[in-house]
Design a protein around this motif. Structure first.
Motif, PDB file in Angstrom:
ATOM      1  N   ARG A 100       0.828  -1.205   0.000  1.00  0.00           N
ATOM      2  CA  ARG A 100       0.000   0.000   0.000  1.00  0.00           C
ATOM      3  C   ARG A 100       0.866   1.261   0.000  1.00  0.00           C
ATOM      4  O   ARG A 100       0.622   2.204  -0.778  1.00  0.00           O
ATOM      5  CB  ARG A 100      -0.933  -0.009   1.212  1.00  0.00           C
ATOM      6  CG  ARG A 100      -1.920   1.147   1.282  1.00  0.00           C
ATOM      7  CD  ARG A 100      -2.993   0.897   2.333  1.00  0.00           C
ATOM      8  NE  ARG A 100      -2.456   0.689   3.662  1.00  0.00           N
ATOM      9  CZ  ARG A 100      -2.317  -0.512   4.238  1.00  0.00           C
ATOM     10  NH1 ARG A 100      -2.660  -1.607   3.597  1.00  0.00           N
ATOM     11  NH2 ARG A 100      -1.830  -0.620   5.468  1.00  0.00           N
ATOM     12  N   GLY A 101       1.866   1.290   0.858  1.00  0.00           N
ATOM     13  CA  GLY A 101       2.739   2.454   0.927  1.00  0.00           C
ATOM     14  C   GLY A 101       3.544   2.651  -0.347  1.00  0.00           C
ATOM     15  O   GLY A 101       3.740   3.785  -0.806  1.00  0.00           O
ATOM     16  N   SER A 102       4.001   1.553  -0.940  1.00  0.00           N
ATOM     17  CA  SER A 102       4.754   1.653  -2.188  1.00  0.00           C
ATOM     18  C   SER A 102       3.874   2.155  -3.317  1.00  0.00           C
ATOM     19  O   SER A 102       4.309   2.970  -4.149  1.00  0.00           O
ATOM     20  CB  SER A 102       5.357   0.289  -2.548  1.00  0.00           C
ATOM     21  OG  SER A 102       6.245  -0.161  -1.540  1.00  0.00           O
ATOM     22  N   GLU A 103       2.639   1.678  -3.372  1.00  0.00           N
ATOM     23  CA  GLU A 103       1.697   2.165  -4.384  1.00  0.00           C
ATOM     24  C   GLU A 103       1.501   3.669  -4.256  1.00  0.00           C
ATOM     25  O   GLU A 103       1.554   4.413  -5.246  1.00  0.00           O
ATOM     26  CB  GLU A 103       0.347   1.452  -4.221  1.00  0.00           C
ATOM     27  CG  GLU A 103       0.340  -0.007  -4.618  1.00  0.00           C
ATOM     28  CD  GLU A 103      -0.995  -0.672  -4.383  1.00  0.00           C
ATOM     29  OE1 GLU A 103      -1.143  -1.850  -4.731  1.00  0.00           O
ATOM     30  OE2 GLU A 103      -1.919  -0.013  -3.831  1.00  0.00           O
ATOM     31  N   ALA A 104       1.274   4.112  -3.033  1.00  0.00           N
ATOM     32  CA  ALA A 104       1.015   5.536  -2.810  1.00  0.00           C
ATOM     33  C   ALA A 104       2.247   6.373  -3.158  1.00  0.00           C
ATOM     34  O   ALA A 104       2.134   7.442  -3.769  1.00  0.00           O
ATOM     35  CB  ALA A 104       0.607   5.767  -1.352  1.00  0.00           C
ATOM     36  N   ALA A 105       3.433   5.893  -2.771  1.00  0.00           N
ATOM     37  CA  ALA A 105       4.660   6.651  -3.034  1.00  0.00           C
ATOM     38  C   ALA A 105       4.947   6.752  -4.527  1.00  0.00           C
ATOM     39  O   ALA A 105       5.282   7.822  -5.046  1.00  0.00           O
ATOM     40  CB  ALA A 105       5.834   6.003  -2.307  1.00  0.00           C
ATOM     41  N   LEU A 106       4.813   5.646  -5.239  1.00  0.00           N
ATOM     42  CA  LEU A 106       5.072   5.648  -6.680  1.00  0.00           C
ATOM     43  C   LEU A 106       4.053   6.506  -7.417  1.00  0.00           C
ATOM     44  O   LEU A 106       4.403   7.235  -8.363  1.00  0.00           O
ATOM     45  CB  LEU A 106       5.058   4.214  -7.218  1.00  0.00           C
ATOM     46  CG  LEU A 106       6.257   3.356  -6.800  1.00  0.00           C
ATOM     47  CD1 LEU A 106       5.986   1.885  -7.092  1.00  0.00           C
ATOM     48  CD2 LEU A 106       7.527   3.813  -7.508  1.00  0.00           C
ATOM     49  N   LEU A 107       2.794   6.438  -7.006  1.00  0.00           N
ATOM     50  CA  LEU A 107       1.777   7.269  -7.645  1.00  0.00           C
ATOM     51  C   LEU A 107       2.041   8.741  -7.373  1.00  0.00           C
ATOM     52  O   LEU A 107       1.939   9.588  -8.272  1.00  0.00           O
ATOM     53  CB  LEU A 107       0.380   6.892  -7.142  1.00  0.00           C
ATOM     54  CG  LEU A 107      -0.762   7.771  -7.679  1.00  0.00           C
ATOM     55  CD1 LEU A 107      -0.853   7.671  -9.193  1.00  0.00           C
ATOM     56  CD2 LEU A 107      -2.082   7.406  -7.028  1.00  0.00           C
ATOM     57  N   PHE A 108       2.389   9.067  -6.114  1.00  0.00           N
ATOM     58  CA  PHE A 108       2.671  10.459  -5.770  1.00  0.00           C
ATOM     59  C   PHE A 108       3.816  11.000  -6.627  1.00  0.00           C
ATOM     60  O   PHE A 108       3.760  12.130  -7.122  1.00  0.00           O
ATOM     61  CB  PHE A 108       3.012  10.566  -4.284  1.00  0.00           C
ATOM     62  CG  PHE A 108       3.224  11.968  -3.805  1.00  0.00           C
ATOM     63  CD1 PHE A 108       2.147  12.802  -3.546  1.00  0.00           C
ATOM     64  CD2 PHE A 108       4.506  12.472  -3.619  1.00  0.00           C
ATOM     65  CE1 PHE A 108       2.338  14.103  -3.101  1.00  0.00           C
ATOM     66  CE2 PHE A 108       4.710  13.770  -3.183  1.00  0.00           C
ATOM     67  CZ  PHE A 108       3.616  14.595  -2.925  1.00  0.00           C
TER      68      PHE A 108
END
Length: 371
Positions: free
Chosen positions: A214-222
Motif C-alpha cells: 500500500r505504501g509503495s503504491e502511494a509513493a510511486l503514484l505520488f
C-alpha cells in the motif's frame, strides 16, 4: 455573488461550482457473474436494489465528477451513470474472470459531465520501483486511473482515481508454515502452542506485506503525480479508497508539507503539496465564521468514518486536492465550499433501502471558483 460594473448595466457573475465524489461500490457485478466465489451471485431482485441505491445517491447528490472503486461490470455502470447525466465514462483495466463467471480483482472507473481530454492508466515506473528495493514484477494491486478535464474558471485538471491495497494480510508469497518437530508432535500442548505462534507470526508478516504494498503504491503514484505537475502545472485531484488513515505513516507523505526550500529561493515548492478536501472545507468554514463572529467557537462536527470494522469506525475514503483549491495559497483559483459523508446506510440502515448498498460511505465535496 460578484457584480461587474459596466457603462450599460450590471452583469452578475456567479462563481462556478463543481461537485466531486468518491464511491466504493462494494462488488458492483451484474448477474450471472459472481464476485470471488461461485455462490456470490446477486439475484435479479438484489441487483435491482443495488442499482437503485446508486441511482438514488446520484439523484440526491448530483455529482459532476465521481470516481468509483470495486467495479466488476463496467458496461452496466457506464449505462447507469449515463442515465444520470454523467455522459463521459472511463475504465482502463479489466477484472480477472475465473471459470467464465467468477470475477476477481475489481477495477476503478470515473464518470463525468465534463469531457475527457486524456485518459491514462497509471503504470509502475519500474526503475524507481526497483530503486526502492521492490521486485521487478511489482505492480499496483489495482491500476490507478487518470483523466484530464477542463473546468470553467479553473482550467485543466488531472483527476486520479485509486484503490490502494487493503490491510488484509498478504500471505500468499510467504513460505509454507513450519511443521512441528517429531518431539513436539508427541506433546499436544507444545504442538498447539507452536501452531498458534506460527499463525500469529504469519499474520503479522502478512499485514506488514500489505502495508509495504500500500505504501509503495502511494509513493510511486505520488511521484508520478509530481512529475505530471512539473510538466503541465495542471490542477490535481486524487480520490478513492485509500484503505488506511491518511495520518498513518505509510500514507502521510501524500499530504506532507515538511520540505521547506524558501531559504534556497525555491518557494514555488509550496504549490505542490496535496491537501485533504475535508481540511480545506474546515478552513473555509473557520475563515467565514472568524469574519462574522470571531469570539465564538467554530461549530464543526467531528469527521464521520467512511467504513466500520465491527464497532470501530475509520476514514478510508478521501478526496485530496492540489493547492489550486486552497485559498491560503496565493495563486489558488477555487475553494471547497461544502463536504459531505453519505453514511446513513452505515449508522442507521434500513433493510428495504440499504441491504445491497455498500460497506463504505461515499464522500462528496463541492468546489467553487474564487473569481
Amino acid at each position: 455573488m460578484i457584480l461587474l460594473e459596466t457603462n450599460i448595466e450590471q452583469v452578475a457573475l456567479t462563481p462556478f461550482k463543481v461537485k466531486v465524489a468518491s464511491f466504493n461500490l462494494f462488488n458492483y457485478v451484474e448477474p450471472p457473474l459472481a464476485y470471488y466465489d461461485f455462490e456470490n451471485i446477486y439475484t435479479s431482485e438484489q441487483w435491482v436494489k443495488k442499482q437503485r441505491w446508486l441511482h438514488d445517491f446520484l439523484s440526491e447528490q448530483q455529482p459532476d465528477i465521481i470516481g468509483f472503486q470495486e467495479v466488476f461490470s463496467a458496461s452496466a455502470l457506464a449505462e447507469q451513470v449515463r442515465d444520470a447525466g454523467l455522459s463521459h465514462f472511463a475504465v482502463m483495466d479489466k477484472p480477472s474472470v475465473v471459470d467464465d463467471f467468477i470475477c476477481r480483482d475489481p477495477v476503478v472507473a470515473i464518470a463525468s459531465k465534463f469531457a475527457f481530454e486524456e485518459v491514462v492508466s497509471i503504470e509502475v515506473d519500474k526503475p524507481y520501483a526497483e530503486g526502492l528495493g521492490l521486485e521487478s514484477e511489482f505492480n499496483y494491486s489495482r491500476k490507478p486511473l487518470r483523466v484530464t478535464v477542463v473546468l470553467p474558471d479553473i482550467g485543466h485538471c488531472d483527476i486520479y482515481v485509486v484503490h490502494f491495497k487493503s490491510k488484509r494480510p498478504s500471505v500468499d508469497e510467504l513460505p509454507p508454515p513450519k511443521t512441528a518437530t517429531e518431539g513436539q508432535a508427541t506433546q499436544t500442548n507444545r504442538a498447539n502452542r507452536a501452531n498458534y505462534g506460527e499463525l500469529l507470526g504469519r499474520n503479522v508478516l502478512g499485514q506488514w506485506a500489505s502495508s509495504i504494498q500500500r505504501g509503495s503504491e502511494a509513493a510511486l503514484l505520488f511521484h508520478s503525480m509530481m512529475q505530471r505537475r512539473v510538466e503541465t502545472q495542471n490542477a490535481m485531484m486524487l480520490m478513492g479508497d485509500f484503505n488506511d488513515d491518511l495520518s498513518n505513516q505509510v500514507l502521510s507523505f501524500l499530504t506532507t508539507k515538511e520540505l521547506r526550500f524558501e531559504k534556497d529561493g525555491l518557494g514555488e515548492l509550496a504549490s505542490y503539496p496535496l491537501t485533504d478536501a475535508y481540511q480545506l472545507y474546515c478552513q473555509s468554514v473557520s475563515a467565514a465564521i472568524d469574519k462574522q463572529t470571531p469570539d465564538e467557537e467554530i461549530p464543526l462536527s467531528q469527521r464521520q468514518p467512511t467504513h466500520y470494522y465491527g464497532a470501530q469506525g475509520n476514514v478510508l475514503d478521501y478526496i485530496l486536492l492540489s493547492q489550486d483549491f486552497n485559498p491560503a495559497f496565493h495563486t489558488s483559483t477555487a475553494e471547497v465550499s461544502h463536504y459531505h459523508t453519505e453514511d446513513r446506510h452505515l449508522i442507521n440502515p434500513q433493510y428495504d433501502r440499504d441491504s445491497h448498498s455498500t460497506d463504505h460511505a461515499p464522500v462528496v465535496c463541492t468546489l467553487c471558483s474564487r473569481r
